[in-house]
Structure formats: C-alpha cells, structure tokens
Design an enzyme around this catalytic site. Structure first.
Site, mmCIF file in Angstrom:
data_model
loop_
_atom_site.group_PDB
_atom_site.id
_atom_site.type_symbol
_atom_site.label_atom_id
_atom_site.label_comp_id
_atom_site.label_asym_id
_atom_site.label_seq_id
_atom_site.Cartn_x
_atom_site.Cartn_y
_atom_site.Cartn_z
ATOM 1 N N GLY A 47 10.663 -40.739 42.506
ATOM 2 C CA GLY A 47 10.653 -42.202 42.397
ATOM 3 C C GLY A 47 11.255 -42.672 41.079
ATOM 4 C CG ASP A 48 9.506 -41.599 37.536
ATOM 5 O OD1 ASP A 48 9.041 -42.714 37.864
ATOM 6 O OD2 ASP A 48 8.805 -40.643 37.175
ATOM 7 C CB ALA A 49 15.371 -39.411 40.022
#
Ligand code: ADP
Length: 292
Positions: free
Chosen positions: A234-236
């Site tokens: 989700g961060d990428a």
C-alpha cells in the site's frame, strides 16, 4: 512525508503460529519500515525530491533506520531524534505471504512536528500523511493547506481506533484499502461517495479504483505477480500514485488512469519482494506496465 519511522524485523515462517502452536523461522531479515518512511523511499526512488518528518530513538535501530533512509535518497533533515527506543515491528510472514505484525510504537509516539518551520513546509509542493496521532496529523494538514501544498492522507488500519475526521476533511487525496473504505469511513462519515475528496481505494491483487467528488471514476486491474509479502504494498502504491500525479502535465484533468497503473505496478513489485521497502525505479515500473 510525515509519520512513522520503524525498524522492521521480517520473520519468514513455515506457517503463522496458532495461539498455542509453534512455527519454525525459515528466514530473518531486517530493514527500514514505517508507512511514511516507505512512501518517502518510494517517492525518492521515483525521482521526487522527498523529505521525511518523523522521529527515531537514540538507540542503534535509530541509526540504522536513519542510515537506510539516507541511502534511499530521502532528506532526513526534518527527522527528529528523541530519547528512548526506535519503533521496532516484527513482521511474521508465512509461505502464502500472510502477515502478522507485532511490536511497539517507540519514538513514533513522541512525534509532534512542532519543530517544523513554516518556511520548511512552504518549500514543498505536497505533504503525504500517514497514521499518527490525530491532532498532529490535523495540524500538519491545516498548515500545509494554508501554505498552498496539496495533501494526501493514508490513515491505515488505525482508522478503526482513532478519530481522523479533521485530517480526512483537510486532505485532497485519501488512500484506503477495501476494509478501511467499507467499514471505518462509512461508520464515521457516511457514504464514501459523499466525501469531498479524491479517494483511491486499493483492492490487493485486484488493483485499485479512484472516486472523485465530481463523480469521476477510474479503475485499473492489478498486475499478476507471485505475492510473497504484501507488507508495504500500500505504501509503494501511494508513492507511485503521488509521483505520477506530481509528474502529471495535464493538471486541469488529472490522469487518474495513469496514476492507478503506475501505483498498481509499484504495489505489485512490492508484493513480489520480501520486506516493507521495494527496490523501485521508473525503469522497473515501465517494464511492469509494458509486460501487461
Ligand atoms: P494495503 O497494503 O494498504 O492494505 P492492498 O493490500 O490493497 O493495500 O495493496 C495495495 C496495492 O498493492 C494494491 O492496490 C495493488 O496495486 C498492489 N498489490 C497488493 N497485493 C497484490 C498482489 N497479490 N498482486 C499484485 N498486486 C498487489
């Protein structure tokens, strides 16, 4: 980016341990983590000059976390060192890529951003906020909007426990996964379509969609990969989405399809590798897009 800085210890096990059971550790790996830090690394890897606001402790893990961020090209000047321990998360991953997270919040609990000057903030174009104390998040979002920055917010799973209403109302762009979108937001704020924000909803391997306050809609399938560890996917995704939006040369009509494609490619690359951080580059993103 503002929010958590962690030192992650990833333990790969043959299966997730049941309450009374045991699992054997097949591999152990340490690396930087923390949602805001992961997004910062993704942005820096995609050539967006990025600084990180957050806090590390005075322990060895604080040095390791700081060094990993600097090596990833993130400007750590606004990173504060506070007395005590750096947050350590144990990520327990089984052979299906399923995850259990254990650990403490350490120095992240002390992050308050009061040292950040208005000038330093105004030097940026965009502020990305992740899960942190709601007052700090809301105050940073308000200061950033006031200074003319666009603001994105990924409340993460803590949306269930914390009241982020003010920050959600100040953000231009909100990232949610399916669970967060269907439960927490609707519980707190009514139907998701009524939120006056651009919302990117992540659907794991199925990709993601965008809803806008003007009723615009875009979606994009995920890229098929062998998912070994979805930590940080989700961060990428957020890093890819923001980098694509900042790179967009048609600001009157943002290219959400392109942003979703880039973000899904980044998420897929993250899911196919162990650990919360991913070795991203435009070259890898473009080659994932071309493989479709
Ligand atoms: P979060 O990690 O925030 O809970 P998701 O699990 O939905 O969010 O993952 C974020 C994004 O990462 C997805 O929208 C997708 O682009 C990518 N992703 C996650 N899991 C996979 C997977 N198994 N295969 C391909 N892409 C994935």
């Amino acid at each position: 980016c503002a929010g958590h800085v962690n030192w992650d210890v990833t333990l790969r096990v043959d299966h997730l341990p049941a309450a009374d059971g045991e699992a054997s550790i097949t591999e152990q790996q340490q690396s930087g983590g923390g949602s805001a830090s992961n997004v910062a690394c993704a942005l820096a890897a995609l050539d967006v000059p990025t600084a990180l606001l957050g806090s590390v402790g005075t322990d060895e893990n604080g040095h390791l976390a700081r060094r990993a961020l600097s090596e990833a090209g993130v400007d750590c000047a606004p990173l504060v060192t506070v007395e005590g321990e750096t947050a350590v998360k144990y990520l327990v991953v089984d052979t299906d890529g399923e995850l259990m997270v254990l650990g403490n919040d350490g120095a992240n609990e002390s992050f308050d951003a009061t040292d950040l000057s208005d000038d330093a903030l105004a030097a940026a174009d965009h502020l990305h906020l992740t899960s942190q104390d709601p007052e700090t998040a809301a105050s940073l979002a308000a200061r950033a909007s006031e200074a003319g920055l666009s603001v994105s917010f990924d409340p993460g799973r803590r949306i269930h426990a914390r009241n982020y209403a003010e920050t959600l109302s100040l953000a231009d762009l909100v990232f949610l996964n399916k669970r967060e979108a269907t439960t927490a937001i609707e519980e707190h704020f009514g139907p998701i379509e009524d939120l006056a924000r651009v919302i990117a909803i992540k659907h794991g391997g199925d990709g993601a969609e965008v809803l806008t306050p003007d009723g615009e809609y875009a979606n994009h399938d995920g890229f098929p990969v062998d998912a070994v560890d979805t930590t940080g996917a989700g961060d990428a995704f957020a890093g890819g989405f923001i980098a694509s939006m900042l790179d967009d040369e048609t600001p009157t009509r943002p290219d959400y399809e392109r942003a979703l494609a880039v973000a899904n490619a980044c998420g897929a690359l993250a899911a196919s590798e162990c650990g919360a951080r991913t070795d991203l580059s435009w070259e890898r993103v473009e080659s994932t897009l071309a493989d479709r």
